[in-house]
Scaffold this active site. Structure first.
Site, PDB file in Angstrom:
ATOM      1  N   SER A  88      -9.803  -0.628   7.070  1.00  0.00           N
ATOM      2  CA  SER A  88      -9.260  -0.524   5.709  1.00  0.00           C
ATOM      3  C   SER A  88      -8.557  -1.758   5.167  1.00  0.00           C
ATOM      4  CB  SER A  88      -8.322   0.668   5.610  1.00  0.00           C
ATOM      5  OG  SER A  88      -9.078   1.833   5.527  1.00  0.00           O
TER       6      SER A  88
ATOM      7  N   SER B 204      -9.598   1.813   2.903  1.00  0.00           N
ATOM      8  CA  SER B 204      -8.725   2.585   2.054  1.00  0.00           C
ATOM      9  C   SER B 204      -7.694   1.739   1.305  1.00  0.00           C
ATOM     10  CB  SER B 204      -8.000   3.640   2.893  1.00  0.00           C
ATOM     11  OG  SER B 204      -7.180   3.019   3.865  1.00  0.00           O
TER      12      SER B 204
ATOM     13  N   LYS C  71       0.864  -1.176   0.000  1.00  0.00           N
ATOM     14  CA  LYS C  71       0.000   0.000   0.000  1.00  0.00           C
ATOM     15  C   LYS C  71       0.902   1.228   0.000  1.00  0.00           C
ATOM     16  CE  LYS C  71      -3.872   1.948   2.698  1.00  0.00           C
ATOM     17  NZ  LYS C  71      -4.739   1.744   3.883  1.00  0.00           N
TER      18      LYS C  71
END
Ligand code: GLN
Length: 483
Positions: A175, A151, A76
């Site tokens: 997330s 997210s 990420k």
């Protein structure tokens, strides 16, 4: 080759069926071909990947082994990667190349993992749809008109589309688990302090935790093994031994006490998801688990408390982005105040600005007691509810989200509607507990996740239950058409 799980890749590499370099080339070509539809990557790191793959092959040739040695992954884009853009999904950091690797990145690299790239995400990890990214929305591979969750939506979409077997994510309020649920993956948020936050760009420091996203619990065990552990660089990291997660996957579920909170089945839950949750309970009963109804009486206060605490911490964490030290700086500032105002006004997107304002307001002198302090008290009550529940049961089970994925843009004008989607996930962050989401069926062709929560440092138990469930169900093997 792209269908292989991390565990299968480890076996294939050990048996010399293919090399890490071959596999890496196949996956990079697949990303180049398919990712334009999904937008799951912000940056690709082909050169680094090939170099790491060759190095892993050489280590294997020298007799080294290890489940992650030569395994392709992605990070990420809020894990700092030395010399590589680390954008956090924001214009603010579009030009930021991290001067060092996050501990998670360094640990996985040392274990021999191959980094294919940096995945798309909601700006500063604020969101649950991956629509707040400066780099554009990510599409859900199960239906390209739907959000993948957020997210960590880029990591989830990429793994779900079989662009790679696993990726890192972070979870401040859901997330990892929520995008896992919305894309048919297994995702685990570890106990707060289990995985180092050093080099993870902070959103809400008391809630943030890194963890794995993969197709199976078995693969989450492999990736978590490489991520977890004490880090003296992170003062909130906990010095607790890391068990062998893969070794614990086959434990029997005979007599396992599963608690199902009655508050979970309120009006907000899609009844079709409720049915799938109960079907997963039946499956676990067949494996020997015993089910008990429990209560988490303060659950309804979790969203308001989280949406005070997280923005409060964010407003403080994001004050470092001032146009002076990091990232974006506006053109021709007239004076210092203009520099601050325009750099932040132009560098941050609307959701980030909204949260900074909410957080600064909640922390301001006149409102601190009314909002921030109150939210902290609720946080303690929520933790106490869990402690009481875990006196009676070993695991808590429920839905990961109240609804399946929604259409791109559907909640854009109503931030609160998106916040409500976090109702089942944020309590684990407020209490610091580990949580896992696993595939449990489909509604209108869209995946549904079931969430398991366990006491502190019982990640192994979550992985064990999910693995046993996955040995007896095939939801996690379903592949989105076109991928
Ligand atoms: N959806 C939640 C939020 O927007 C959680 C995000 C996260 O876990 N990073 O804050």
């Amino acid at each position: 080759m792209h269908q292989l799980t991390l565990a299968e890749i480890a076996r294939g590499l050990a048996d010399k069926k293919f090399s890490s370099e071959e596999l890496t080339k196949v996956l990079l070509a697949r990303i180049a071909q398919l990712d334009p539809q999904l937008n799951s990557f912000i940056s690709l790191t082909e050169d680094l990947a090939l170099q790491q793959a060759k190095a892993a092959d050489a280590r294997r040739a020298n007799g080294e082994s290890g489940a992650l040695l030569g395994a392709p992954i992605a990070h990420k884009d809020l894990f700092c990667t030395q010399g590589i853009r680390t954008s956090c999904g924001s214009k603010m950091l579009d030009n930021f190349k991290a001067p060092y690797d996050a501990t998670v990145v360094a640990k996985l690299a040392a274990a021999g993992a191959v980094t294919l790239g940096k995945t798309n995400m909601d700006e500063f990890a604020m969101g649950s749809a991956n629509e707040s990214s400066y780099y554009g929305a990510v599409k859900n591979p199960w239906n390209l008109e739907y959000v993948p969750g957020g997210s960590s939506g880029g990591s989830a979409a990429a793994v779900a589309a079989r662009l790679l077997p696993a990726a890192t994510g972070t979870d401040t309020g859901g997330s990892i688990r929520q995008p896992a649920a919305l894309t048919n993956l297994t995702g685990l948020k570890p106990t707060y302090g289990r995985v180092s936050r050093w080099g993870m760009i902070a959103y809400a420091s008391s809630l943030d935790q890194g963890g794995p996203l993969a197709r199976t619990a078995e693969d989450c065990a492999i990736l978590l093994q490489g991520m977890a552990g004490f880090d003296p660089q992170d003062s909130t990291s906990i010095d607790e031994p890391v068990p062998d997660y893969s070794a614990g996957l086959n434990g029997s579920l005979q007599g396992l006490r599963i608690g199902v909170p009655k508050e979970y089945f309120s009006a907000g839950l899609d009844p079709r998801i409720a049915d799938l949750v109960m079907a997963s309970v039946e499956e676990l009963k067949k494996l020997g688990a015993v089910i008990k109804e429990i209560s988490l009486p303060n659950m309804q206060h979790a969203i308001p408390a989280y949406y005070v605490i997280a923005p409060a911490e964010a407003s403080s964490n994001l004050s470092r982005f001032d146009g002076v030290r990091f990232g974006y700086r506006c053109e021709d500032p007239k004076n210092l105040e203009d520099l601050y105002k325009r750099s932040r006004g132009e560098g941050f997107g609307p959701e980030v600005q909204r949260r900074i304002m909410v957080g600064a307001y909640a922390l301001s002198a006149g409102y601190y007691d009314a909002y921030y302090l109150k939210a902290q008290k609720i946080r303690r009550l929520i933790k106490n509810d869990f402690m009481a529940a875990f006196n009676e049961v070993d695991i808590i089970l429920g839905p990961t989200t109240p609804n399946p994925a929604w259409k791109l843009g559907a909640k854009n004008n109503d931030p609160v509607a998106a916040y409500l989607e976090d109702v089942y996930t944020i309590t684990a962050n407020l209490a610091g507990l580990p949580g896992l989401s696993m595939p449990a069926g489909f509604v209108d062709g869209l995946p549904v996740g079931v969430q398991l929560l366990a006491p502190y440092f019982q990640e192994g138990r979550l992985l064990n239950v999910a693995h046993q469930y996955q040995q007896n169900t095939d939801w996690h093997t379903r592949t989105p058409t076109g991928f």
